[in-house]
Enzyme design. Structure first.
Site, PDB file in Angstrom:
ATOM      1  CE  LYS A 176      -2.019   2.768   3.028  1.00  0.00           C
ATOM      2  NZ  LYS A 176      -2.066   3.988   2.214  1.00  0.00           N
ATOM      3  CD  GLU A 251      13.318   1.786   9.084  1.00  0.00           C
ATOM      4  OE1 GLU A 251      13.805   2.797   9.599  1.00  0.00           O
ATOM      5  OE2 GLU A 251      13.917   0.703   9.010  1.00  0.00           O
ATOM      6  CB  CYS A 285      12.550  10.194   8.120  1.00  0.00           C
ATOM      7  SG  CYS A 285      13.536   9.198   7.009  1.00  0.00           S
ATOM      8  CD  GLU A 385       9.251  13.555  11.658  1.00  0.00           C
ATOM      9  OE1 GLU A 385       8.154  13.002  11.813  1.00  0.00           O
ATOM     10  OE2 GLU A 385      10.213  13.010  11.091  1.00  0.00           O
TER      11      GLU A 385
HETATM   12  P1  NAD Z   1       1.665   8.423   8.005  1.00  0.00           P
HETATM   13  O1  NAD Z   1       2.017   7.663   9.226  1.00  0.00           O
HETATM   14  O2  NAD Z   1       0.552   9.368   8.056  1.00  0.00           O
HETATM   15  O3  NAD Z   1       1.325   7.430   6.808  1.00  0.00           O
HETATM   16  C1  NAD Z   1       2.234   6.451   6.376  1.00  0.00           C
HETATM   17  C2  NAD Z   1       1.458   5.344   5.707  1.00  0.00           C
HETATM   18  O4  NAD Z   1       0.660   4.689   6.682  1.00  0.00           O
HETATM   19  C3  NAD Z   1       0.513   5.817   4.613  1.00  0.00           C
HETATM   20  O5  NAD Z   1       0.518   4.886   3.560  1.00  0.00           O
HETATM   21  C4  NAD Z   1      -0.829   5.821   5.327  1.00  0.00           C
HETATM   22  O6  NAD Z   1      -1.918   5.658   4.461  1.00  0.00           O
HETATM   23  C5  NAD Z   1      -0.684   4.617   6.244  1.00  0.00           C
HETATM   24  N1  NAD Z   1      -1.561   4.611   7.419  1.00  0.00           N
HETATM   25  C6  NAD Z   1      -2.128   5.669   8.036  1.00  0.00           C
HETATM   26  N2  NAD Z   1      -2.902   5.243   9.057  1.00  0.00           N
HETATM   27  C7  NAD Z   1      -2.804   3.895   9.090  1.00  0.00           C
HETATM   28  C8  NAD Z   1      -3.370   2.885   9.913  1.00  0.00           C
HETATM   29  N3  NAD Z   1      -4.199   3.176  10.917  1.00  0.00           N
HETATM   30  N4  NAD Z   1      -3.046   1.606   9.679  1.00  0.00           N
HETATM   31  C9  NAD Z   1      -2.186   1.288   8.676  1.00  0.00           C
HETATM   32  N5  NAD Z   1      -1.654   2.193   7.847  1.00  0.00           N
HETATM   33  C10 NAD Z   1      -1.945   3.495   8.050  1.00  0.00           C
HETATM   34  O7  NAD Z   1       3.030   9.116   7.545  1.00  0.00           O
HETATM   35  P2  NAD Z   1       3.243  10.092   6.316  1.00  0.00           P
HETATM   36  O8  NAD Z   1       2.633  11.399   6.689  1.00  0.00           O
HETATM   37  O9  NAD Z   1       2.857   9.437   5.040  1.00  0.00           O
HETATM   38  O10 NAD Z   1       4.828  10.212   6.283  1.00  0.00           O
HETATM   39  C11 NAD Z   1       5.531  11.107   7.053  1.00  0.00           C
HETATM   40  C12 NAD Z   1       6.118  10.415   8.278  1.00  0.00           C
HETATM   41  O11 NAD Z   1       6.922   9.321   7.867  1.00  0.00           O
HETATM   42  C13 NAD Z   1       7.063  11.311   9.037  1.00  0.00           C
HETATM   43  O12 NAD Z   1       6.847  11.179  10.417  1.00  0.00           O
HETATM   44  C14 NAD Z   1       8.434  10.790   8.673  1.00  0.00           C
HETATM   45  O13 NAD Z   1       9.445  11.035   9.601  1.00  0.00           O
HETATM   46  C15 NAD Z   1       8.176   9.342   8.526  1.00  0.00           C
HETATM   47  N6  NAD Z   1       9.218   8.736   7.697  1.00  0.00           N
HETATM   48  C16 NAD Z   1      10.131   7.901   8.299  1.00  0.00           C
HETATM   49  C17 NAD Z   1      11.139   7.341   7.552  1.00  0.00           C
HETATM   50  C18 NAD Z   1      12.132   6.396   8.176  1.00  0.00           C
HETATM   51  O14 NAD Z   1      12.728   5.632   7.446  1.00  0.00           O
HETATM   52  N7  NAD Z   1      12.330   6.386   9.463  1.00  0.00           N
HETATM   53  C19 NAD Z   1      11.232   7.603   6.200  1.00  0.00           C
HETATM   54  C20 NAD Z   1      10.302   8.451   5.608  1.00  0.00           C
HETATM   55  C21 NAD Z   1       9.292   9.004   6.385  1.00  0.00           C
END
Ligand code: NAD
Length: 478
Positions: A176, A251, A285, A385
């Site tokens: 997804k 992550e 991130c 963040e």
């Molecule tokens: P998010 O957590 O909102 O969404 C990430 C993914 O999870 C999306 O595909 C979303 O649809 C899905 N999701 C949302 N709610 C869910 C649920 N209840 N169950 C299962 N899946 C669900 O994050 P975002 O806004 O897309 O990305 C930004 C965040 O990602 C930031 O906090 C960033 O630091 C983090 N990030 C971390 C890394 C790393 O490697 N550590 C890399 C890139 C981004």
């Protein structure tokens, strides 16, 4: 100049080796953050679509797990080749949906994932798949059906960092992508189809996290969850996976520190720190968002940071001269602007940038590169963040204080240390609690383990360590 490109219609899901009609008819719009126009729509999948995808992945697992390393490596090589051939097109797709400047899209957003697929053959060779331990034969077995959930900021890279090793290990996948930047995932599924990956080995279900993501993480027939995203969703996924006794690689976010020691080249250090802070408009991130400098050198640090921030050219991400594109969405822009207002209210001093639309840009979800000084480590802008182009300068009194401030965070994803002597930088780097730390501008290594500690999550991606996550160990005694 191009400000957008035509996007093909995406109204199907890739399940069981076919592009099939989703069960529901709801769709999600994809918006170009520079033009603010809808450029595409994708299916909002449902739990029933996830059921079909997991069933396909389950059915495909035994024969995929039984393929030889050579067969799997050959398919992944073919994927890398097609990604490379379609590199310019994919970079343009990601620039259109995310706003990353086109040169960076080509280099990072497409270059890194292509490398992830291309390196799998070598990593499989390096990994010990079977070893003798006394009277035991210890074998690595693929974990099974993997639910892979990706965020929006490096859409194809985050997918590749999960899907390439999962498939290399012999697992099958339900993927997804983020609903905000889903378009490159469709191209990737097309490529899998073209290179002849067996039906069901990789399945694409697009949609909202609350619906599709929830159905995936709680599914009884999923053997592992691999997730990149926010801390809050990561905690929730960890809870659900824990209840189901399914491993979850998480992550999550970061609030990474850059320590400039008193013997460092201040100018070099600050240019490098700010460049990493502003990369992808701060939506990274591992962004270095806390600049920790000796108190007496704060004025110098402010002057350098201001000059670097103000020299950044904002604008059309398709313009090769643009260094900083818009943020991904109006919602993200508003969130970041709110953090900037809050920083000022908390008593931090705005050195450059701010919460207003940058001058000369009539559209696009832009935030000016922003630098705060007089930031205390306990202020929320130094702890949370922000995920935008915002740097906080924090003063320290002595090296112990610098290390204390760097570690004064619930996150532990990345970091940097600068010193005139490598040994000095290394000794400080060893004392920072974080998954990775660069000294004197050490380059990102896509083969080194990548991941965090504490609220930045657990598990590792990339390289052999990332590949290991997709196996379980079986000891056979004889
Ligand atoms: P998010 O957590 O909102 O969404 C990430 C993914 O999870 C999306 O595909 C979303 O649809 C899905 N999701 C949302 N709610 C869910 C649920 N209840 N169950 C299962 N899946 C669900 O994050 P975002 O806004 O897309 O990305 C930004 C965040 O990602 C930031 O906090 C960033 O630091 C983090 N990030 C971390 C890394 C790393 O490697 N550590 C890399 C890139 C981004």
């Amino acid at each position: 100049m191009t400000t957008t490109i035509p996007i093909p219609v995406h109204d199907r899901l890739y399940i069981g080796g076919q592009w099939i009609q989703p069960i529901g008819d709801e769709t999600i719009d994809v918006v170009n953050p520079y033009t603010e126009e809808v450029i595409a729509s994708i299916p909002a999948g449902t739990a029933a679509d996830v059921d079909r995808a997991v069933a396909a992945a389950r059915a495909a697992f035994p024969s995929w797990a039984a393929t030889s390393v050579e067969q799997r490596a050959a398919l992944l090589d073919a994927v890398a080749e097609r990604l490379s051939e379609r590199g310019d097109e994919l970079a343009a797709v990601i620039t259109s949906e995310l706003g990353t400047p086109i040169g960076l899209s080509r280099l990072i957003q497409v270059g890194l994932p292509t490398m992830s697929f291309a390196t799998m053959r070598g990593l499989l060779d390096e990994l010990t798949l079977e070893e003798e331990v006394g009277n035991s034969l210890v074998v690595r077995e693929p974990l099974g059906v993997v639910a892979a959930i990706a965020p929006w900021n490096y859409p194809l890279h985050q997918i590749a960092a999960k899907v390439a090793p999962a498939l290399a290990a012999g697992c099958t996948v339900v993927l997804k992508p983020s609903e905000v930047t889903p378009l490159s995932a469709f191209a990737l599924a097309e490529i899998f189809d073209e290179v002849g990956i067996p039906p069901g080995v990789i399945n694409l279900v697009t949609g909202y996290g609350q619906v599709v993501g929830e159905a995936m993480i709680g599914h009884a027939d999923v053997d592992m969850v691999t997730f990149t995203g926010s801390e809050g969703v990561g905690r929730h996924i960890g809870e659900v996976a824990g209840r189901n006794l399914v491993p979850a690689a998480l992550e999550l976010g970061g609030k990474s520190a850059c320590i400039v020691l008193d013997d460092a080249d201040m100018e070099l250090a600050i240019i490098a720190c700010l460049t990493r802070c502003l990369l992808n408009s701060g939506q990274t991130c591992i962004a270095l968002t806390r600049l920790i400098v000796p108190r007496e050198r704060v004025p110098e640090a402010e002057a350098i940071a201001t000059a670097v921030a103000e020299a950044h050219k904002l604008g059309d991400p398709f313009d090769p001269a643009t260094q900083l594109g818009p943020l991904v969405s109006a919602q993200q822009r508003d969130r970041v602007r709110e953090w900037i207002r809050r920083g000022t209210q908390e008593g931090a001093r705005l050195v450059t940038g701010g919460a207003e639309q940058p001058a000369g840009l009539s559209h696009g979800y832009f935030v000016a590169p922003t630098v705060f000084s007089d930031v205390r480590s306990d202020m929320p802008i130094a702890q949370e963040e922000i995920f935008g182009p915002v740097l906080s300068i924090i003063a320290y009194d002595g090296e112990e204080d610098a290390i204390r401030i760097a570690n004064d965070s619930r996150f532990g994803l990345s970091g940097a240390v600068w010193s005139g002597h490598e040994g000095h930088a290394l000794s400080v780097a060893r004392r920072i609690r974080t998954g990775q730390v660069d000294i004197n501008g050490g380059a990102f290594n896509p083969c080194a383990p990548f991941g965090g500690v504490d609220c930045s999550g657990h598990g590792r991606e990339l390289g052999t360590h990332g590949l290991e996550e997709f196996f379980y160990l079986k000891s056979i005694q004889r």
